[in-house]
Design a protein around this motif. Structure first.
Motif, mmCIF file in Angstrom:
data_model
loop_
_atom_site.group_PDB
_atom_site.id
_atom_site.type_symbol
_atom_site.label_atom_id
_atom_site.label_comp_id
_atom_site.label_asym_id
_atom_site.label_seq_id
_atom_site.Cartn_x
_atom_site.Cartn_y
_atom_site.Cartn_z
ATOM 1 N N VAL A 122 34.355 -29.526 4.697
ATOM 2 C CA VAL A 122 32.977 -30.028 4.676
ATOM 3 C C VAL A 122 32.383 -29.786 6.060
ATOM 4 C CG1 VAL A 122 31.544 -32.081 4.406
ATOM 5 C CG2 VAL A 122 33.568 -31.786 2.973
ATOM 6 N N SER A 123 31.210 -29.134 6.090
ATOM 7 C CA SER A 123 30.608 -28.779 7.379
ATOM 8 C C SER A 123 29.108 -29.063 7.360
ATOM 9 C CB SER A 123 30.852 -27.289 7.643
ATOM 10 O OG SER A 123 30.064 -26.844 8.731
ATOM 11 N N PRO A 124 28.534 -29.435 8.511
ATOM 12 C CA PRO A 124 27.081 -29.641 8.535
ATOM 13 C C PRO A 124 26.304 -28.320 8.506
ATOM 14 C CG PRO A 124 28.019 -30.016 10.705
ATOM 15 C CD PRO A 124 29.178 -29.780 9.780
ATOM 16 N N GLY A 125 26.978 -27.206 8.697
ATOM 17 C CA GLY A 125 26.300 -25.903 8.706
ATOM 18 C C GLY A 125 26.917 -24.943 7.717
ATOM 19 N N LEU A 126 26.248 -23.827 7.533
ATOM 20 C CA LEU A 126 26.752 -22.804 6.620
ATOM 21 C C LEU A 126 27.928 -22.059 7.246
ATOM 22 C CD1 LEU A 126 23.314 -21.408 5.507
ATOM 23 C CD2 LEU A 126 24.943 -22.643 4.069
ATOM 24 N N THR A 127 28.781 -21.530 6.396
ATOM 25 C CA THR A 127 29.933 -20.768 6.854
ATOM 26 C C THR A 127 29.667 -19.284 6.641
ATOM 27 O OG1 THR A 127 31.406 -22.583 6.295
ATOM 28 C CG2 THR A 127 32.401 -20.405 6.450
ATOM 29 N N SER A 128 29.851 -18.512 7.696
ATOM 30 C CA SER A 128 29.688 -17.066 7.562
ATOM 31 C C SER A 128 30.798 -16.515 6.680
ATOM 32 C CB SER A 128 29.757 -16.399 8.928
ATOM 33 O OG SER A 128 29.855 -15.004 8.751
ATOM 34 N N LYS A 151 32.197 -23.845 -5.051
ATOM 35 C CA LYS A 151 32.282 -22.610 -4.258
ATOM 36 C C LYS A 151 31.788 -22.812 -2.830
ATOM 37 C CE LYS A 151 32.356 -19.079 -7.779
ATOM 38 N NZ LYS A 151 31.536 -18.957 -8.990
ATOM 39 N N VAL A 152 32.025 -21.812 -1.998
ATOM 40 C CA VAL A 152 31.656 -21.864 -0.582
ATOM 41 C C VAL A 152 30.138 -21.953 -0.385
ATOM 42 C CG1 VAL A 152 31.610 -19.337 -0.329
ATOM 43 C CG2 VAL A 152 32.065 -20.768 1.682
ATOM 44 N N ASN A 153 29.734 -22.640 0.684
ATOM 45 C CA ASN A 153 28.323 -22.774 1.082
ATOM 46 C C ASN A 153 27.452 -23.469 0.038
ATOM 47 O OD1 ASN A 153 28.573 -21.762 3.650
ATOM 48 N ND2 ASN A 153 28.187 -19.654 3.039
ATOM 49 N N ARG A 154 28.056 -24.367 -0.717
ATOM 50 C CA ARG A 154 27.273 -25.171 -1.663
ATOM 51 C C ARG A 154 26.832 -26.452 -0.964
ATOM 52 N NH1 ARG A 154 27.452 -20.788 -3.664
ATOM 53 N NH2 ARG A 154 27.755 -20.317 -5.868
ATOM 54 N N TRP A 155 25.618 -26.864 -1.277
ATOM 55 C CA TRP A 155 25.001 -28.020 -0.615
ATOM 56 C C TRP A 155 25.554 -29.334 -1.143
ATOM 57 C CZ3 TRP A 155 20.122 -30.699 -2.477
ATOM 58 C CH2 TRP A 155 19.656 -31.621 -1.522
ATOM 59 N N LEU A 156 25.943 -30.200 -0.222
ATOM 60 C CA LEU A 156 26.463 -31.529 -0.566
ATOM 61 C C LEU A 156 25.624 -32.579 0.152
ATOM 62 C CD1 LEU A 156 30.156 -30.794 0.515
ATOM 63 C CD2 LEU A 156 29.266 -30.496 -1.806
ATOM 64 N N THR A 157 25.554 -33.764 -0.425
ATOM 65 C CA THR A 157 24.950 -34.875 0.306
ATOM 66 C C THR A 157 25.984 -35.988 0.414
ATOM 67 O OG1 THR A 157 24.044 -35.816 -1.724
ATOM 68 C CG2 THR A 157 22.586 -34.382 -0.442
ATOM 69 N N ALA A 158 25.814 -36.840 1.413
ATOM 70 C CA ALA A 158 26.758 -37.937 1.621
ATOM 71 C C ALA A 158 26.075 -39.050 2.382
ATOM 72 C CB ALA A 158 27.970 -37.450 2.399
ATOM 73 N N SER A 195 14.439 -2.123 8.716
ATOM 74 C CA SER A 195 15.023 -1.147 7.812
ATOM 75 C C SER A 195 16.403 -0.802 8.356
ATOM 76 C CB SER A 195 14.111 0.089 7.762
ATOM 77 O OG SER A 195 14.725 1.080 6.988
ATOM 78 N N LEU A 196 17.421 -1.045 7.547
ATOM 79 C CA LEU A 196 18.796 -0.908 8.039
ATOM 80 C C LEU A 196 19.379 0.453 7.663
ATOM 81 C CD1 LEU A 196 20.062 -4.456 6.984
ATOM 82 C CD2 LEU A 196 18.975 -3.776 9.133
ATOM 83 N N SER A 197 20.234 0.973 8.562
ATOM 84 C CA SER A 197 20.845 2.288 8.345
ATOM 85 C C SER A 197 22.220 2.148 7.725
ATOM 86 C CB SER A 197 20.993 3.031 9.671
ATOM 87 O OG SER A 197 19.814 2.909 10.422
ATOM 88 N N LYS A 198 22.624 3.213 7.055
ATOM 89 C CA LYS A 198 23.944 3.260 6.437
ATOM 90 C C LYS A 198 25.024 3.033 7.511
ATOM 91 C CE LYS A 198 26.722 5.975 3.281
ATOM 92 N NZ LYS A 198 26.895 7.185 2.510
ATOM 93 N N GLY A 199 25.985 2.162 7.206
ATOM 94 C CA GLY A 199 27.092 1.906 8.125
ATOM 95 C C GLY A 199 26.846 0.741 9.075
ATOM 96 N N GLU A 200 25.615 0.250 9.130
ATOM 97 C CA GLU A 200 25.299 -0.874 10.020
ATOM 98 C C GLU A 200 26.042 -2.138 9.571
ATOM 99 O OE1 GLU A 200 21.242 -2.300 11.983
ATOM 100 O OE2 GLU A 200 20.956 -0.498 10.773
ATOM 101 N N ALA A 201 26.486 -2.911 10.572
ATOM 102 C CA ALA A 201 27.227 -4.146 10.253
ATOM 103 C C ALA A 201 26.275 -5.320 10.167
ATOM 104 C CB ALA A 201 28.279 -4.401 11.317
ATOM 105 N N VAL A 202 26.414 -6.123 9.122
ATOM 106 C CA VAL A 202 25.609 -7.345 9.002
ATOM 107 C C VAL A 202 26.531 -8.536 8.754
ATOM 108 C CG1 VAL A 202 23.611 -6.131 8.050
ATOM 109 C CG2 VAL A 202 25.261 -7.149 6.509
ATOM 110 N N LYS A 203 26.066 -9.697 9.187
ATOM 111 C CA LYS A 203 26.832 -10.912 8.937
ATOM 112 C C LYS A 203 26.221 -11.624 7.741
ATOM 113 C CE LYS A 203 28.162 -13.427 12.669
ATOM 114 N NZ LYS A 203 27.810 -13.939 13.996
ATOM 115 N N LYS A 204 26.984 -11.661 6.689
ATOM 116 C CA LYS A 204 26.526 -12.305 5.462
ATOM 117 C C LYS A 204 26.803 -13.792 5.603
ATOM 118 C CE LYS A 204 27.959 -12.317 0.630
ATOM 119 N NZ LYS A 204 28.874 -11.694 -0.325
ATOM 120 N N ILE A 205 25.769 -14.602 5.533
ATOM 121 C CA ILE A 205 26.061 -16.009 5.758
ATOM 122 C C ILE A 205 25.790 -16.906 4.555
ATOM 123 C CG2 ILE A 205 25.750 -15.907 8.256
ATOM 124 C CD1 ILE A 205 23.044 -17.441 7.649
ATOM 125 N N TRP A 206 25.019 -16.451 3.622
ATOM 126 C CA TRP A 206 24.616 -17.401 2.584
ATOM 127 C C TRP A 206 24.291 -16.671 1.297
ATOM 128 C CZ3 TRP A 206 24.387 -22.109 0.842
ATOM 129 C CH2 TRP A 206 23.336 -22.533 0.033
#
Ligand SMILES: [Zn+2]
Length: 317
Positions: free
Chosen positions: A249-255, A216-223, A281-292
């Motif tokens: 494959v990316s060195p960072g997380l994907t939003s 799945k997305v944003n799973r940690w890999l080593t190489a 404290s977040l208000s109803k309707g506020e936009a957030v970026k889910k990254i992980w």
């Protein structure tokens, strides 16, 4: 510390460094020149095995990266004939110049430039030191820099690359001597990457190989640095070693994109637990970026300039 290179300074290797233009009457030069003005650049990524600096990038670096401001003029390190000026996969925009050196053909490749055919065209002769392009960040690149490759015999195909640092130094134009700064040259033992989407881990470097796992997305890999074959990367996921396409494959997380708060007073916490410190404290309707997506239903987010964790079930698409 500026070194002036004059004819003969290359001493014992003078014969080996001679460039010939291949153009009658154009004369012969005795050494290369640095492609960027002195002190205008830093040595940022070296030739050889490395960790992918960006999604889809190589793990065996075929050139030397010279970090510089966008628009810094790029000079041809040697006299020669332009064999390519324009777009190329990965490089975005590139200029390739063929010179006669080292008793054969040598190709200097200038990658990620702003506009490959702004100053030169394929087939045109260029003098040593002639402006051929400007530093850019086209193609697979994180920031403006010149990616310089040196190929012997041929460009690609039967040709082979060589480390530009010793090559330039042996030709009287040390890139180290002209650099304003340089990162330490170290090859890490292991690289950390993340999947950019749901992707197959395969038994070999190709889509014809068996799928070992769907990851799945944003799973940690080593190489291991340099562990790849073309566009495929050899990675380890949860104890299983296999192959993934470099584009996933990316060195960072994907939003995962934007989500909206469904309730008033949703707490942003310092860790994925109700015992974490309340950061906001977040208000109803506020936009957030889910990254992980973390465990137990929590997600790591960026919101209001803060990074923290919220309970995922209070967010909607
Ligand atoms: Zn590079």
């Amino acid at each position: 510390m500026r070194r002036i290179i004059t004819t003969g300074v290359t001493l014992g290797v003078a014969a080996a460094v001679a460039f010939t233009s291949g153009v009658a009457g154009a004369g012969a030069a005795t050494a290369a020149v640095r492609p960027l003005p002195d002190k205008s650049y830093g040595l940022s990524s070296y030739y050889g095995p490395r960790c992918m600096p960006i999604r889809g990038a190589s793990t065996y670096h075929l050139g030397q990266d010279m970090s510089a401001k966008k628009g810094t003029p790029i000079k041809s390190v040697a006299p020669g004939t332009v064999v390519k000026a324009g777009s190329a996969p990965g490089f975005g925009q590139v200029v390739v110049v063929r010179s006669n050196a080292d008793g054969g053909k040598v190709f200097a490749v200038y990658g990620h430039v702003v506009d490959g055919d702004k100053y030169v065209k394929a087939g045109k002769y260029v003098k040593r030191g002639q402006r051929i392009a400007d530093v850019g960040s086209s193609g697979t690149s994180t920031a403006p820099h010149l990616h310089l490759e040196i190929w012997k015999r041929a460009y690609k195909g039967s040709g082979s690359t060589t480390d530009p640092l010793p090559w330039m130094k042996n030709h009287g134009a040390s890139l180290t001597a002209g650099a304003a700064w340089a990162y330490q040259r170290v090859v890490p033992k292991s690289c950390n990457y993340y999947t950019t989407t749901t992707v197959n881990l395969r038994s070999g470097p190709g889509t014809g190989y068996r799928v070992l796992k769907s990851v799945k997305v944003n799973r940690w890999l080593t190489a291991k640095p340099g562990a790849g074959s073309g566009v495929w990367r050899k990675v380890n996921y949860g104890g299983t070693t296999g192959w993934m396409h470099a584009n996933y494959v990316s060195p960072g997380l994907t939003s995962l994109g934007t989500r909206y708060v469904e309730v008033n007073g949703l707490r942003l916490r310092s860790k994925p637990s109700t015992s974490g410190k309340v950061l906001d404290s977040l208000s109803k309707g506020e936009a957030v970026k889910k990254i992980w997506p973390t465990s137990n239903g929590w997600v790591k987010v960026f919101v209001n300039g803060k990074q923290g964790y919220v309970y995922a079930k209070y967010l909607r698409k």
